[in-house]
Design a protein around this motif. Structure first.
Motif, short mmCIF file in Angstrom:
data_model
loop_
_atom_site.label_atom_id
_atom_site.label_comp_id
_atom_site.label_asym_id
_atom_site.label_seq_id
_atom_site.Cartn_x
_atom_site.Cartn_y
_atom_site.Cartn_z
N ARG A 1 -4.20 8.16 6.57
CA ARG A 1 -3.35 6.81 6.48
C ARG A 1 -2.44 7.81 4.86
NH1 ARG A 1 -5.23 1.78 3.24
NH2 ARG A 1 -5.90 3.36 1.75
N MET A 2 -3.33 8.01 3.77
CA MET A 2 -2.81 8.53 2.29
C MET A 2 -1.11 9.58 3.23
SD MET A 2 -5.99 8.86 0.52
CE MET A 2 -5.07 9.06 -0.91
N LYS A 3 -2.05 10.15 4.02
CA LYS A 3 -0.44 11.79 4.56
C LYS A 3 0.37 10.99 5.02
CE LYS A 3 -0.30 15.67 7.49
NZ LYS A 3 -1.08 16.74 8.11
N ARG A 4 0.40 9.20 5.82
CA ARG A 4 1.61 8.83 6.50
C ARG A 4 2.29 7.77 5.17
NH1 ARG A 4 -2.26 7.40 10.26
NH2 ARG A 4 -3.35 5.80 9.53
N ASP A 5 1.23 7.71 4.64
CA ASP A 5 2.30 7.44 3.13
C ASP A 5 2.62 7.52 2.24
OD1 ASP A 5 1.02 4.88 3.46
OD2 ASP A 5 -0.50 5.02 2.28
N GLY A 6 2.58 9.34 2.09
CA GLY A 6 3.03 10.94 1.39
C GLY A 6 2.57 10.78 0.56
N CYS A 7 1.64 11.22 0.48
CA CYS A 7 0.54 11.66 -0.60
C CYS A 7 0.23 13.45 -0.10
CB CYS A 7 -0.76 11.11 -0.54
SG CYS A 7 -0.58 9.26 -1.27
N ASP A 8 0.47 13.70 -1.31
CA ASP A 8 -0.29 15.19 -0.76
C ASP A 8 -1.33 15.81 -1.39
OD1 ASP A 8 2.68 16.19 0.16
OD2 ASP A 8 3.11 15.33 -2.19
N MET A 9 -1.75 14.74 -1.89
CA MET A 9 -3.09 15.12 -2.82
C MET A 9 -4.07 13.74 -3.03
SD MET A 9 -2.26 16.21 -6.65
CE MET A 9 -0.39 17.40 -5.79
N VAL A 10 -4.80 13.79 -3.34
CA VAL A 10 -6.00 13.23 -3.20
C VAL A 10 -7.07 13.10 -4.17
CG1 VAL A 10 -8.07 13.66 -1.54
CG2 VAL A 10 -7.46 10.61 -2.72
N GLY A 11 -6.84 12.14 -5.45
CA GLY A 11 -7.81 11.95 -6.59
C GLY A 11 -8.96 10.53 -6.58
N MET A 12 -9.43 10.89 -8.09
CA MET A 12 -9.99 9.36 -7.97
C MET A 12 -9.92 8.85 -9.29
SD MET A 12 -13.94 9.99 -6.23
CE MET A 12 -13.49 11.28 -4.65
N THR A 13 -8.94 9.49 -10.60
CA THR A 13 -8.91 9.24 -11.48
C THR A 13 -8.35 9.16 -12.09
OG1 THR A 13 -9.27 11.67 -12.92
CG2 THR A 13 -11.23 10.40 -11.89
N GLY A 14 -6.79 8.92 -11.34
CA GLY A 14 -5.47 8.86 -12.41
C GLY A 14 -5.15 7.53 -12.36
N MET A 15 -5.56 6.69 -11.86
CA MET A 15 -5.16 5.31 -12.02
C MET A 15 -6.40 4.52 -12.37
SD MET A 15 -1.65 4.93 -11.50
CE MET A 15 -1.17 3.36 -11.67
N PRO A 16 -6.59 4.15 -13.38
CA PRO A 16 -4.81 2.97 -14.58
C PRO A 16 -4.90 4.10 -15.87
CG PRO A 16 -6.48 2.20 -14.97
CD PRO A 16 -7.07 3.18 -13.73
N GLU A 17 -5.44 5.81 -15.59
CA GLU A 17 -4.89 6.50 -16.33
C GLU A 17 -3.93 6.51 -17.16
OE1 GLU A 17 -8.05 9.78 -17.59
OE2 GLU A 17 -6.03 10.94 -16.46
N ALA A 18 -2.82 6.74 -15.92
CA ALA A 18 -1.57 7.34 -15.90
C ALA A 18 -0.75 5.87 -16.79
CB ALA A 18 -0.43 7.18 -14.81
N SER A 19 -1.40 4.89 -15.72
CA SER A 19 -0.08 3.66 -16.71
C SER A 19 -0.52 2.76 -17.74
CB SER A 19 -0.40 2.58 -15.35
OG SER A 19 -1.73 1.99 -14.97
N LEU A 20 -1.53 2.93 -18.71
CA LEU A 20 -2.32 3.01 -19.73
C LEU A 20 -1.85 3.70 -20.57
CD1 LEU A 20 -5.87 2.35 -18.45
CD2 LEU A 20 -4.52 0.55 -19.06
N ALA A 21 -1.54 4.68 -19.95
CA ALA A 21 -0.95 5.67 -20.81
C ALA A 21 0.21 5.44 -21.46
CB ALA A 21 -0.92 7.18 -20.59
N ARG A 22 1.15 5.05 -20.30
CA ARG A 22 2.84 4.90 -20.09
C ARG A 22 2.48 3.20 -20.84
NH1 ARG A 22 7.25 5.39 -17.02
NH2 ARG A 22 6.00 7.70 -17.66
N GLU A 23 1.55 2.28 -20.80
CA GLU A 23 2.01 0.81 -21.66
C GLU A 23 1.03 1.66 -23.54
OE1 GLU A 23 -0.38 -2.04 -20.45
OE2 GLU A 23 -0.52 -1.65 -18.49
N LEU A 24 0.49 1.97 -23.57
CA LEU A 24 0.62 2.68 -24.96
C LEU A 24 1.81 3.58 -25.01
CD1 LEU A 24 -2.93 3.08 -25.73
CD2 LEU A 24 -1.37 1.15 -26.08
#
Length: 255
Positions: A176-199
């Motif tokens: 499913r992730m491949k069909r969605d366009g994902c190239d890799m899978v991780g478990m910690t990238g969010m909300p780390e990225a969006s919280l950094a953006r908020e700050l």
């Protein structure tokens, strides 16, 4: 603390050649304590802060990490640029174990995490944070330049899919992730990225492929594959950072 750059990571972070940890800062935030003390030290000729995302001893599972406290603590320490090291599974055929990439986009499949500072609590401000480009292009560029200078092959882009964890994904989920366009899978990238953006932190990810996603390639001993990939890949990560961190600090001081 007198540094503008932070590295968030875990495995291999305290074993870098030339790394000297000078201070441990046990801090608190309005959102609780971060995963671990902020370690202030010097490596590759520059001063930086190191934060163990999964806590000391690598005990915190991805869904239980206090991402809000982590980002807040770094911002309060004066950090401007954040390099997040992430161990991920490869989905795209060009991203085998021990490969390194700098993702340019992300899809969030997580749930139930404290994912924003705009939580409606007293004193919080409602922000519709803009995420068209979730990673800082400035930090991404320096990581790519660092790889080039170090002679390390690196994927210049990629879509990161972030799952809840701590379990690994099923074959159907990876498809499913491949069909969605994902190239890799991780478990910690969010909300780390969006919280950094908020700050207002300039945040980018340096992703290390440690295994193939479920059903992508073979059915060998996945834990042995992960261990071997980390052994090889962390050398690449350190080589890239040896060039990128000094450049990022120099640019931060110009801002």
């Amino acid at each position: 603390m007198s540094t503008t750059i932070a590295v968030i990571g875990g495995t291999g972070m305290n074993q870098w050649p030339g790394l000297v940890i000078e201070k441990r800062h046990d801090v608190d935030t309005p959102y609780g304590k971060p995963s671990a003390p902020l370690l202030e030290g010097k490596v590759y000729g520059v001063r930086a802060i190191f934060l163990a995302r999964h806590g000391e001893g690598h005990k915190l599972p991805p869904h239980a990490i206090n991402y809000r406290a982590n980002a807040w603590a770094l911002r309060e320490a004066g950090v401007k640029s954040v390099v997040a090291i992430a161990a991920v599974g490869g989905i795209a055929p060009w991203f085998p174990p021990a490969g390194v990439a700098v993702p340019h986009d992300v899809i969030d499949y997580t749930y139930g995490r404290e994912f924003t500072y705009s939580d409606g609590s007293e004193g919080s401000e409602l922000k519709h944070v803009e995420m068209t480009e979730p990673y800082s292009e400035r930090v991404r560029r320096e990581l790519l330049h660092g790889a080039l200078a170090a002679g390390i092959d690196i994927a210049e882009s990629g879509v990161m899919g972030v799952t809840q964890g701590p379990r690994l994904e099923t074959t159907a989920e990876i498809q499913r992730m491949k069909r969605d366009g994902c190239d890799m899978v991780g478990m910690t990238g969010m909300p780390e990225a969006s919280l950094a953006r908020e700050l207002g932190l300039d945040y980018a990810c340096l992703a290390l492929s440690v295994n193939w996603g479920a059903g992508i390639m073979g059915n060998g001993d996945i834990h042995a594959e992960i261990h071997q990939s980390i052994e090889i890949g962390m050398g690449k990560i350190r080589a890239i950072l040896s060039r990128a961190l000094p450049a990022l600090v120099a640019k931060d001081e110009e801002m």
